[in-house]
Design a protein around this motif. Structure first.
Motif, PDB file in Angstrom:
ATOM      1  N   SER A   1       0.804  -1.224   0.000  1.00  0.00           N
ATOM      2  CA  SER A   1       0.000   0.000   0.000  1.00  0.00           C
ATOM      3  C   SER A   1       0.836   1.274   0.000  1.00  0.00           C
ATOM      4  O   SER A   1       0.292   2.367  -0.083  1.00  0.00           O
ATOM      5  N   GLU A   2       2.133   1.176   0.110  1.00  0.00           N
ATOM      6  CA  GLU A   2       3.010   2.346   0.024  1.00  0.00           C
ATOM      7  C   GLU A   2       3.375   2.681  -1.420  1.00  0.00           C
ATOM      8  O   GLU A   2       3.922   3.754  -1.694  1.00  0.00           O
ATOM      9  N   TYR A   3       3.082   1.762  -2.332  1.00  0.00           N
ATOM     10  CA  TYR A   3       3.558   1.891  -3.701  1.00  0.00           C
ATOM     11  C   TYR A   3       2.431   2.219  -4.678  1.00  0.00           C
ATOM     12  O   TYR A   3       1.349   1.620  -4.623  1.00  0.00           O
ATOM     13  N   ALA A   4       2.728   3.178  -5.551  1.00  0.00           N
ATOM     14  CA  ALA A   4       1.892   3.341  -6.730  1.00  0.00           C
ATOM     15  C   ALA A   4       2.238   2.204  -7.684  1.00  0.00           C
ATOM     16  O   ALA A   4       3.391   1.777  -7.763  1.00  0.00           O
ATOM     17  N   MET A   5       1.240   1.744  -8.409  1.00  0.00           N
ATOM     18  CA  MET A   5       1.446   0.633  -9.329  1.00  0.00           C
ATOM     19  C   MET A   5       1.163   1.070 -10.751  1.00  0.00           C
ATOM     20  O   MET A   5       0.216   1.830 -11.013  1.00  0.00           O
ATOM     21  N   GLY A   6       1.991   0.591 -11.640  1.00  0.00           N
ATOM     22  CA  GLY A   6       1.810   0.938 -13.040  1.00  0.00           C
ATOM     23  C   GLY A   6       1.816  -0.296 -13.914  1.00  0.00           C
ATOM     24  O   GLY A   6       2.363  -1.340 -13.544  1.00  0.00           O
ATOM     25  N   TRP A   7       1.157  -0.161 -15.054  1.00  0.00           N
ATOM     26  CA  TRP A   7       1.238  -1.162 -16.113  1.00  0.00           C
ATOM     27  C   TRP A   7       1.943  -0.529 -17.308  1.00  0.00           C
ATOM     28  O   TRP A   7       1.605   0.583 -17.725  1.00  0.00           O
ATOM     29  N   PHE A   8       2.906  -1.255 -17.836  1.00  0.00           N
ATOM     30  CA  PHE A   8       3.662  -0.841 -19.012  1.00  0.00           C
ATOM     31  C   PHE A   8       3.606  -1.965 -20.032  1.00  0.00           C
ATOM     32  O   PHE A   8       3.277  -3.104 -19.694  1.00  0.00           O
ATOM     33  N   ARG A   9       3.957  -1.637 -21.252  1.00  0.00           N
ATOM     34  CA  ARG A   9       4.019  -2.679 -22.273  1.00  0.00           C
ATOM     35  C   ARG A   9       5.173  -2.399 -23.218  1.00  0.00           C
ATOM     36  O   ARG A   9       5.605  -1.248 -23.381  1.00  0.00           O
ATOM     37  N   GLN A  10       5.646  -3.471 -23.820  1.00  0.00           N
ATOM     38  CA  GLN A  10       6.744  -3.357 -24.775  1.00  0.00           C
ATOM     39  C   GLN A  10       6.483  -4.285 -25.948  1.00  0.00           C
ATOM     40  O   GLN A  10       6.425  -5.510 -25.772  1.00  0.00           O
ATOM     41  N   ALA A  11       6.329  -3.689 -27.112  1.00  0.00           N
ATOM     42  CA  ALA A  11       6.155  -4.448 -28.339  1.00  0.00           C
ATOM     43  C   ALA A  11       7.525  -4.682 -28.971  1.00  0.00           C
ATOM     44  O   ALA A  11       8.470  -3.927 -28.705  1.00  0.00           O
ATOM     45  N   PRO A  12       7.651  -5.700 -29.804  1.00  0.00           N
ATOM     46  CA  PRO A  12       8.944  -5.984 -30.433  1.00  0.00           C
ATOM     47  C   PRO A  12       9.488  -4.774 -31.179  1.00  0.00           C
ATOM     48  O   PRO A  12       8.783  -4.141 -31.965  1.00  0.00           O
ATOM     49  N   GLY A  13      10.743  -4.436 -30.900  1.00  0.00           N
ATOM     50  CA  GLY A  13      11.385  -3.328 -31.584  1.00  0.00           C
ATOM     51  C   GLY A  13      10.995  -1.953 -31.104  1.00  0.00           C
ATOM     52  O   GLY A  13      11.430  -0.946 -31.677  1.00  0.00           O
ATOM     53  N   LYS A  14      10.181  -1.896 -30.054  1.00  0.00           N
ATOM     54  CA  LYS A  14       9.740  -0.602 -29.539  1.00  0.00           C
ATOM     55  C   LYS A  14      10.172  -0.413 -28.094  1.00  0.00           C
ATOM     56  O   LYS A  14      10.495  -1.370 -27.395  1.00  0.00           O
ATOM     57  N   ASP A  15      10.147   0.837 -27.659  1.00  0.00           N
ATOM     58  CA  ASP A  15      10.460   1.140 -26.272  1.00  0.00           C
ATOM     59  C   ASP A  15       9.319   0.715 -25.349  1.00  0.00           C
ATOM     60  O   ASP A  15       8.157   0.621 -25.770  1.00  0.00           O
ATOM     61  N   ARG A  16       9.653   0.498 -24.101  1.00  0.00           N
ATOM     62  CA  ARG A  16       8.623   0.205 -23.108  1.00  0.00           C
ATOM     63  C   ARG A  16       7.809   1.477 -22.867  1.00  0.00           C
ATOM     64  O   ARG A  16       8.373   2.558 -22.706  1.00  0.00           O
ATOM     65  N   GLU A  17       6.479   1.333 -22.836  1.00  0.00           N
ATOM     66  CA  GLU A  17       5.635   2.504 -22.701  1.00  0.00           C
ATOM     67  C   GLU A  17       4.598   2.327 -21.591  1.00  0.00           C
ATOM     68  O   GLU A  17       4.151   1.216 -21.301  1.00  0.00           O
ATOM     69  N   PHE A  18       4.228   3.455 -21.034  1.00  0.00           N
ATOM     70  CA  PHE A  18       3.236   3.487 -19.960  1.00  0.00           C
ATOM     71  C   PHE A  18       1.854   3.169 -20.518  1.00  0.00           C
ATOM     72  O   PHE A  18       1.476   3.651 -21.583  1.00  0.00           O
ATOM     73  N   VAL A  19       1.094   2.383 -19.751  1.00  0.00           N
ATOM     74  CA  VAL A  19      -0.283   2.052 -20.123  1.00  0.00           C
ATOM     75  C   VAL A  19      -1.268   2.631 -19.111  1.00  0.00           C
ATOM     76  O   VAL A  19      -2.212   3.324 -19.484  1.00  0.00           O
ATOM     77  N   ALA A  20      -1.035   2.360 -17.836  1.00  0.00           N
ATOM     78  CA  ALA A  20      -1.972   2.810 -16.801  1.00  0.00           C
ATOM     79  C   ALA A  20      -1.265   2.811 -15.459  1.00  0.00           C
ATOM     80  O   ALA A  20      -0.289   2.084 -15.262  1.00  0.00           O
ATOM     81  N   GLY A  21      -1.764   3.630 -14.534  1.00  0.00           N
ATOM     82  CA  GLY A  21      -1.191   3.668 -13.195  1.00  0.00           C
ATOM     83  C   GLY A  21      -2.258   3.962 -12.164  1.00  0.00           C
ATOM     84  O   GLY A  21      -3.322   4.525 -12.477  1.00  0.00           O
ATOM     85  N   ILE A  22      -1.980   3.582 -10.925  1.00  0.00           N
ATOM     86  CA  ILE A  22      -2.931   3.780  -9.845  1.00  0.00           C
ATOM     87  C   ILE A  22      -2.160   4.165  -8.591  1.00  0.00           C
ATOM     88  O   ILE A  22      -1.087   3.613  -8.310  1.00  0.00           O
ATOM     89  N   THR A  23      -2.687   5.123  -7.852  1.00  0.00           N
ATOM     90  CA  THR A  23      -2.008   5.617  -6.667  1.00  0.00           C
ATOM     91  C   THR A  23      -2.027   4.577  -5.547  1.00  0.00           C
ATOM     92  O   THR A  23      -2.776   3.600  -5.616  1.00  0.00           O
TER      93      THR A  23
END
Length: 122
Positions: free
Chosen positions: A30-52
């Protein structure tokens, strides 16, 4: 230390839905914000969603409202509900933890899961 394990990836047809889950163990979740990221082949990792840390606030990269992030601070889990999926959503999806604040920068997240493959067929 926070250990994160994703589950729920798989193959789905375009227009379908998937739900990813991430189970956390270790330090106080419960001290951590959580995020979802994704990485497609040949691309940089990118932010998808986050929650406080409390779950009161969320943030999304997708403006069409297709994704929903939620968390359960009793079960120490965070989930990503994905709807109306397209082949462009195909990627490895990662959950990540950052102390206190949601961050869209992959480099600013301290802990990562191993990733879950999501493949959307046309």
């Amino acid at each position: 230390q926070v250990q994160l394990v994703e589950s729920g990836g798989g193959l789905v047809q375009a227009g379908g839905s998937l739900r990813l889950s991430c189970a956390a163990s270790g330090r106080a979740f419960s001290e951590y914000a959580m995020g979802w990221f994704r990485q497609a082949p040949g691309k940089d990792r990118e932010f998808v969603a986050g929650i406080t840390p409390s779950g009161a606030n969320t943030r999304y990269a997708d403006s069409e409202g297709r994704f929903t992030v939620s968390r359960d601070n009793v079960q120490n889990t965070v989930s990503l509900e994905m709807n109306r999926l397209t082949p462009e959503d195909t990627a490895v999806y990662y959950c990540a933890a950052s102390l206190g604040f949601v961050t869209t920068s992959p480099q600013a997240n301290e802990y990562w899961g191993q990733g879950a493959q999501v493949t959307v067929s046309s």
